[in-house]
Motif scaffolding. Structure first.
Motif, mmCIF file in Angstrom:
data_model
loop_
_atom_site.group_PDB
_atom_site.id
_atom_site.type_symbol
_atom_site.label_atom_id
_atom_site.label_comp_id
_atom_site.label_asym_id
_atom_site.label_seq_id
_atom_site.Cartn_x
_atom_site.Cartn_y
_atom_site.Cartn_z
ATOM 1 N N GLN A 155 -90.242 -34.911 -104.743
ATOM 2 C CA GLN A 155 -90.869 -35.454 -106.102
ATOM 3 C C GLN A 155 -92.385 -35.635 -105.961
ATOM 4 N N TYR A 156 -92.564 -36.304 -104.644
ATOM 5 C CA TYR A 156 -93.944 -36.847 -104.263
ATOM 6 C C TYR A 156 -94.983 -35.491 -104.330
ATOM 7 N N ARG A 194 -94.521 -32.560 -105.917
ATOM 8 C CA ARG A 194 -94.452 -32.224 -107.224
ATOM 9 C C ARG A 194 -95.595 -33.111 -108.004
ATOM 10 N N ASP A 195 -95.485 -34.342 -107.769
ATOM 11 C CA ASP A 195 -96.456 -35.496 -108.597
ATOM 12 C C ASP A 195 -97.963 -35.032 -108.022
ATOM 13 N N GLY A 220 -90.784 -30.487 -113.279
ATOM 14 C CA GLY A 220 -89.884 -31.500 -113.401
ATOM 15 C C GLY A 220 -88.349 -31.249 -113.878
ATOM 16 N N GLU A 229 -84.681 -30.422 -113.076
ATOM 17 C CA GLU A 229 -83.550 -31.011 -112.257
ATOM 18 C C GLU A 229 -83.463 -30.294 -110.806
ATOM 19 N N GLU A 230 -83.407 -30.736 -109.897
ATOM 20 C CA GLU A 230 -83.029 -30.133 -108.725
ATOM 21 C C GLU A 230 -82.062 -29.200 -108.301
#
Length: 280
Positions: A59-60, A62-63, A88, A90-91
């Motif tokens: 996630q970090y 992607r951010d 974003g 869902e994994e």
């Protein structure tokens, strides 16, 4: 009559003016065609790569990518929202849709951009194409380093908010190192480091100037294009931006060859003339 022929022969043998050499170099590299091809390859590669990052990256990461796209390209509003939706997902759903095999194929196809950039570097330095054995791994290496560099752009541009005296040198230094190394890598070590420095400086200056200005005008242009033409307007605007970006890159690399043969860089070029033999 004899004096006339003698003066004509001297004029033919005399070095061409700098402006003429620049025009010949730009024509031989075919700037607009090369920039358009690079922009198309980058755009076609970027969309599936976004899906792969959204499926497999933490996630970090992607951010950080969203922050970098906002800082570098000026993405905002609905355009940035679309990117956030892709990243974003869902994994589990994203991995199921992408698949490991699809991710590998996507990354391999993304090397089309590095292959096109390699041809620009070789044309700029008037070198034959490197052998597949010596260059294939370099395409993947360049792609990986470029993705890391893109992810760090957000942090660099955040430092710009602390003042231009901090952010501008950081951005210029990072871009200079990236494009200096890029030329050396994609030319397969056939040109020494020092002759490649002018091209790295010119390319870094153009790229940093474009990213600075993009923060000012890109959000308004993207929003206006989206309002008038929908998603197609955003696509056209992004392609136009990419063509401008790769024009700066292509011109910088091409003119680097010309500048490297001017004083005092010509002394470094003569140390080792470019060869057709690539490093393994």
């Amino acid at each position: 009559m004899r004096e006339l022929f003698t003066s004509a022969a001297r004029a033919i043998r005399s070095p061409a003016p700098l402006a003429v050499r620049v025009l010949r170099q730009l024509a031989s590299v075919n700037i607009l065609d090369s920039a358009t091809r690079l922009a198309a390859q980058a755009f076609l590669s970027a969309v599936p790569v976004l899906f792969v990052i959204g499926a497999f990256a933490p996630q970090y990461v992607r951010d950080q990518l969203i922050t970098s796209l906002h800082a570098v390209m000026g993405l905002d509003g609905s355009s940035l929202d679309d990117v956030q939706k892709v990243l974003g997902a869902e994994e589990g759903e994203a991995k199921e849709a992408s698949g490991a095999v699809g991710a590998v194929v996507t990354l391999l196809s993304a090397t089309a951009c590095s292959r096109a950039l390699q041809r620009v570097c070789e044309r700029s330095w008037h070198l034959p194409a490197a052998g597949l054995r010596s260059i294939a791994w370099r395409w993947l290496a360049w792609l990986g380093v470029w993705l890391v560099a893109l992810l760090t752009q957000g942090a660099l541009h955040i430092n710009l908010d602390a003042g231009p005296w901090v952010g501008v040198p950081l951005s210029l230094l990072a871009s200079l190192l990236l494009w200096w190394w890029t030329q050396r890598l994609l030319l397969a070590g056939r040109v020494d480091w020092l002759p490649l420095l002018p091209g790295a400086v010119l390319t870094a200056a153009g790229v940093v100037a474009l990213t600075w200005s993009s923060r000012l005008y890109m959000p308004r242009i993207l929003q206006r294009s989206t309002d008038q033409f929908g998603p197609l307007g955003a696509v056209f605007t992004m392609l136009s931006w990419l063509i401008t970006l790769f024009t700066c890159i292509t011109v910088g690399i091409a003119l680097g060859h010309v500048v490297a043969r001017e004083t005092p860089f010509d002394r470094w070029v003569r140390m080792r003339a470019p060869t057709g033999r690539a490093e393994q």
